[in-house]
Design an enzyme around this catalytic site. Structure first.
Site, mmCIF file in Angstrom:
data_model
loop_
_atom_site.group_PDB
_atom_site.id
_atom_site.type_symbol
_atom_site.label_atom_id
_atom_site.label_comp_id
_atom_site.label_asym_id
_atom_site.label_seq_id
_atom_site.Cartn_x
_atom_site.Cartn_y
_atom_site.Cartn_z
ATOM 1 N N LYS A 53 0.859 -1.183 0.000
ATOM 2 C CA LYS A 53 0.000 0.000 0.000
ATOM 3 C C LYS A 53 0.894 1.232 0.000
ATOM 4 O O LYS A 53 1.755 1.397 0.873
ATOM 5 C CB LYS A 53 -0.874 -0.020 1.263
ATOM 6 N N SER A 55 1.061 5.702 -1.258
ATOM 7 C CA SER A 55 0.323 6.891 -1.657
ATOM 8 C C SER A 55 0.228 6.943 -3.180
ATOM 9 O O SER A 55 1.183 6.602 -3.883
ATOM 10 C CB SER A 55 1.049 8.152 -1.177
ATOM 11 N N THR A 110 0.092 11.538 -0.748
ATOM 12 C CA THR A 110 -0.911 12.232 -1.543
ATOM 13 C C THR A 110 -1.363 13.493 -0.831
ATOM 14 O O THR A 110 -1.620 14.523 -1.471
ATOM 15 C CB THR A 110 -2.115 11.322 -1.806
ATOM 16 N N ALA A 111 -1.455 13.441 0.486
ATOM 17 C CA ALA A 111 -1.866 14.619 1.253
ATOM 18 C C ALA A 111 -0.922 15.782 0.973
ATOM 19 O O ALA A 111 -1.368 16.915 0.732
ATOM 20 C CB ALA A 111 -1.884 14.280 2.744
ATOM 21 N N HIS A 154 -6.420 10.220 7.577
ATOM 22 C CA HIS A 154 -7.001 9.088 8.296
ATOM 23 C C HIS A 154 -8.041 9.534 9.323
ATOM 24 O O HIS A 154 -8.831 10.430 9.082
ATOM 25 C CB HIS A 154 -5.904 8.251 8.943
#
Length: 279
Positions: A53, A55, A110-111, A154
């Site tokens: 997993k 981004s 990504t943030a 999150h």
């Protein structure tokens, strides 16, 4: 098979059945649980996991070795990262960030990519210092005045008021208003040398089991959820595990292509063959 994903409730909920040998025909998993900034680094480094997993923002660095899987990731609406300040410090709006110290949860998250795109449009002169922190440390640092603002992801969406923090900007809302598309957050990728259709099938079977037996994964999910209450865990799962988790579809792929295409044009990520995202 080696796999790495975060200990966040959406990931543990999705992968519970596979991790516990409840998916017929699926290989046994050797799991590494790690923050997304760590898994981004694992995928980009030598001898990375078979499945990981990461981004979506980190995809340009790994697409030569890994393929984007059409399921298992985090992409949706109303679930984007938030920019938070302490008390009424953000009363002046986005301009208050000019020259300030801001904590973000990973250089290739990504943030942070969304934040950089947003800052270019909304913060004259840009911010001052960027501080990389594990996401769970950001809200306490903002609360305690160690930094001026924090970019959070999150379950912080549900818990930030308890820290006395104030919402300055919802970057997911900003993205959706400008594009009409969901926010691409976390991707599941697998080595191109592997049987990708089978891996996608095992992930979907694990997700199907989780949805059919919602109580089966509860102990496992709570055990990795960093002291979150069952209510927050359920809210997290309900938000981040959605239609795009089972299948990205054309809308999901378009969201990813739009994000990375814009990032390439702004010089924020390496050039990427957007067609490679679908193969």
């Amino acid at each position: 098979m080696k796999i790495a994903f975060s200990p966040c409730p959406n990931d543990t909920f999705i992968f519970h059945a596979w991790v516990h040998g409840l998916v017929p025909g699926a290989p046994r998993l050797e799991v590494t649980y790690a923050d997304i900034d760590v898994t981004n680094g694992l995928a980009a480094g030598p001898n990375g996991p078979d499945v990981v997993k990461i981004s979506y923002a980190a995809l340009p660095w790994v697409l030569s070795e890994y393929a984007l899987l059409p399921c298992g990731g985090a992409l949706g609406r109303g679930c984007g990262p938030l920019v938070l300040t302490a008390g009424d410090a953000g009363a002046g709006g986005p301009a208050m960030l000019s020259g300030r110290r801001v904590a973000v949860p990973g250089e290739r998250s990504t943030a942070y990519l969304l934040f950089r795109l947003w800052v270019a449009q909304n913060v004259p002169g840009g911010v001052g210092e960027i501080v990389i922190m594990p996401f769970q440390d950001i809200m306490p640092a903002v609360r305690d005045g160690k930094i001026d603002a924090g970019l959070v992801i999150h379950e912080a969406r549900f818990t930030y008021p308890a820290y006395g923090l104030t919402l300055l900007a919802d970057l997911g809302g900003w993205w959706e208003a400008g594009t009409g598309l969901p926010v691409p957050l976390g991707a599941i990728i697998a080595r191109r040398s592997l049987d990708l259709p089978s891996i996608a099938g095992w992930i979907r079977a694990s997700l199907k089991y989780a949805r059919a037996h919602p109580g089966a994964s509860l102990e496992y999910v709570l055990g990795h959820a960093q002291e979150l209450s069952p209510g927050v865990v359920n809210a997290h799962i309900n938000l981040y595990v959605n239609e795009f988790t089972e299948n990205l579809g054309d809308t999901g792929y378009k969201a990813v292509e739009t994000l990375l295409g814009r990032a390439v044009r702004e010089g924020l990520v390496p050039k990427v063959d957007l067609a490679a995202l679908r193969r």
